[in-house]
Design an enzyme around this catalytic site. Structure first.
Site, short mmCIF file in Angstrom:
data_model
loop_
_atom_site.label_atom_id
_atom_site.label_comp_id
_atom_site.label_asym_id
_atom_site.label_seq_id
_atom_site.Cartn_x
_atom_site.Cartn_y
_atom_site.Cartn_z
N GLU A 175 -1.76 6.21 -3.07
CA GLU A 175 -2.06 7.60 -3.39
C GLU A 175 -1.31 8.57 -2.48
O GLU A 175 -1.33 9.78 -2.71
CB GLU A 175 -3.57 7.86 -3.30
CG GLU A 175 -4.22 7.62 -1.96
CD GLU A 175 -4.64 6.18 -1.72
OE1 GLU A 175 -5.60 5.99 -0.93
OE2 GLU A 175 -4.04 5.26 -2.30
N SER A 225 -2.00 -3.88 4.50
CA SER A 225 -2.39 -4.40 5.80
C SER A 225 -3.13 -5.72 5.64
O SER A 225 -3.69 -6.02 4.57
CB SER A 225 -3.29 -3.39 6.52
OG SER A 225 -4.54 -3.27 5.85
N CYS A 280 7.31 -3.61 6.60
CA CYS A 280 6.69 -4.88 7.01
C CYS A 280 7.74 -5.87 7.49
O CYS A 280 7.42 -6.88 8.11
CB CYS A 280 5.89 -5.48 5.86
SG CYS A 280 6.88 -6.06 4.48
#
Length: 498
Positions: A175, A225, A280
């Site tokens: 979002e 995460s 990441c």
């Protein structure tokens, strides 16, 4: 104020529900609001997917591939506008945004070869008059839940392979930067994909839970995460779904004494600080072997870091732009303070960085720590910002042990001229993706992406043949065409292959 709505078949855009703010990270101001969907919105998307998927699955793979070819052409034709839209909500510089899109397109290119990779196996004469063959068939409806840091690449990693395999796909993007996903969905339609095959729903945890619980969604792919990845995996599996959930990372770069330090510094400048470290597969930990190597590396790193240019997303000369939100900037700065409190040596402090004319933007300067130890929480956890930590190792075995013992196992790199050391490291390190003199070892699209330990939950990786396996199920057929009808009791005996 611009409203970013779902891209669902038949959706009228009726408002009245919850919305979330979408910021311009360069200015710190709200530039749009995104509608946060409900279970009812998801139900409408699923209904449209259920109506469209059987016909799409029945479309032969070659025709599905033609849609992928056309989509690729459309994205390339609109590359500049798409990159600017992505950068305006994420904060990464436009050149980096183009790289984000291009890495997604490489998976689309792989999906263009779907007629070949969907071919099954065939054994003629497995037994007397018996042939055996297998086929890969779509699961039905899949869903993707994607993070803010790669608004193009990761949705395309999931959606291109899922739809090429004959599934319908529902995307729930972050979002924080949701606009690009809607635009990609529009381009899929323009490329000839039927309505309902690729749709976008927006939302927060309420939408995530609705996706994980919906009985008509067969598979969920997630990137985010590690704590949330584990939650998504457990809840999705408990609901009977196939789930791949990619989590966090703390990637290490091992620097052997024989490494080309000038090249290492150039690689680290991009791998640690590019995209403000919001990757990441960033390289936030460098492990020089021996104090002599560490001292020489540090001496070269400081001027290279000082030369980095932090600018707005549209600055063609900037190495990186702002981070995605003020909250994320505050989190990064808190981790820097934690490192100081734990006793690490703060060599370059990026806190308090401001850009003239954009004082309210979410900027943070590059940061360098030295003498970080494995006991520090700032080493154990993912910072996800422009922070590089030096962890000194006395020898190769200690350097090998650091990434192998870390809770995350996404990626790792070794810098060396010694082929034996590189080979030994690649074979023994307990990490899913390894680079040898490659700082960000993201595999090409026809191989597969995935980490180990708390970096990934589930047994199947992203894209490549692993992606095809994730988005399909195997059906195996054993057939016999006898010369005559069944005789005696033979019809009641399980056929053997002897």
């Amino acid at each position: 104020m611009r409203i970013i709505d779902h891209h669902i078949v038949g959706h009228t855009g009726a408002g009245g529900g919850r919305t979330g703010d979408v910021f311009d990270p360069n200015t710190g101001k709200v530039q749009a609001r995104v509608n946060l969907g409900t279970k009812a919105d998801l139900d409408r998307a699923v209904a449209a997917a259920q109506a469209a998927q059987p016909g799409w699955a029945a479309t032969n793979p070659q025709r599905r591939a033609r849609v992928m070819f056309r989509f690729k052409e459309l994205v390339e034709a609109n590359m500049q506008a798409l990159a600017e839209l992505l950068a305006s909500e994420h904060g990464k510089v436009v050149a980096d945004a183009k790289g984000d899109i291009q890495r997604g397109l490489e998976v689309v290119e792989f999906a263009c070869g779907i007629p070949h990779v969907l071919k099954g196996e065939y054994t003629q004469g497995a037994g007397p008059g018996i042939d055996v063959y297998s086929m890969r068939q779509p699961l039905g409806i899949g869903a993707g839940i994607t993070p803010f840091n790669f608004p193009a690449m990761i949705p395309l990693w999931m959606g291109a392979v899922a739809t090429a395999c004959g599934n319908a796909f529902i995307l729930k993007p972050s979002e924080r930067d949701p606009s690009l996903s809607v635009r990609l969905s529009e381009l899929f339609l323009e490329a000839g994909m039927p309505e309902g095959v690729f749709q976008v729903v927006h939302g927060d945890k309420e939408m995530v839970d609705a996706i994980l619980d919906h009985p008509a969604i067969s598979a969920v792919s997630f990137v985010g995460s590690s704590d949330i990845a584990h939650y998504v995996y457990r809840r999705g599996v408990d609901a009977g779904k196939r789930v791949q959930a990619m989590g966090g990372a703390k990637n290490h770069g091992i620097v052997m004494p024989d490494a080309d330090l000038d090249q290492v510094v150039a690689d680290l400048s991009g791998a640690a600080f590019g995209s403000a470290g919001e990757r990441c597969m960033a390289l936030p930990v460098v492990v020089p072997v021996g104090d002599r190597t560490a001292d020489a590396l540090r001496e070269k790193l400081i001027p290279a870091i000082d030369a980095l240019r932090v600018g707005v997303s549209t600055d063609a000369e900037a190495h990186y732009g702002p981070v995605v939100t003020a909250q994320h900037r505050a989190r990064i700065e808190q981790w820097i303070q934690t490192g100081v409190d734990e006793g690490a040596e703060l060599v370059v402090d990026g806190r308090g960085f401001t850009l003239q004319g954009h004082e309210e933007g979410f900027f943070i300067g590059p940061t360098l720590f030295d003498r970080v130890t494995p006991q520090m929480s700032a080493y154990k956890e993912e910072i996800f910002g422009p922070v590089l930590q030096i962890v000194r190792a006395p020898d190769f075995e200690t350097a090998l042990k650091l990434p192998s013992d870390h809770q995350y196992g996404n990626g790792v790199a070794i810098f060396t001229r010694n082929g034996h050391a590189a080979r030994e490291f690649a074979a023994r390190v307990n990490v899913g993706m390894v680079g040898i003199n490659v700082p960000i070892p993201v595999p090409v699209a026809y191989h597969t992406f995935g980490g180990w330990k708390r970096s990934a939950f589930g047994d199947t990786n992203q894209h490549g043949m692993e992606g095809v396996k994730f988005w399909t199920k195997v059906k195996t057929v054993t057939q016999r065409w006898p010369d005559g009808g069944a005789s005696g009791d033979s019809a009641f005996i399980i056929p053997t292959m002897g």
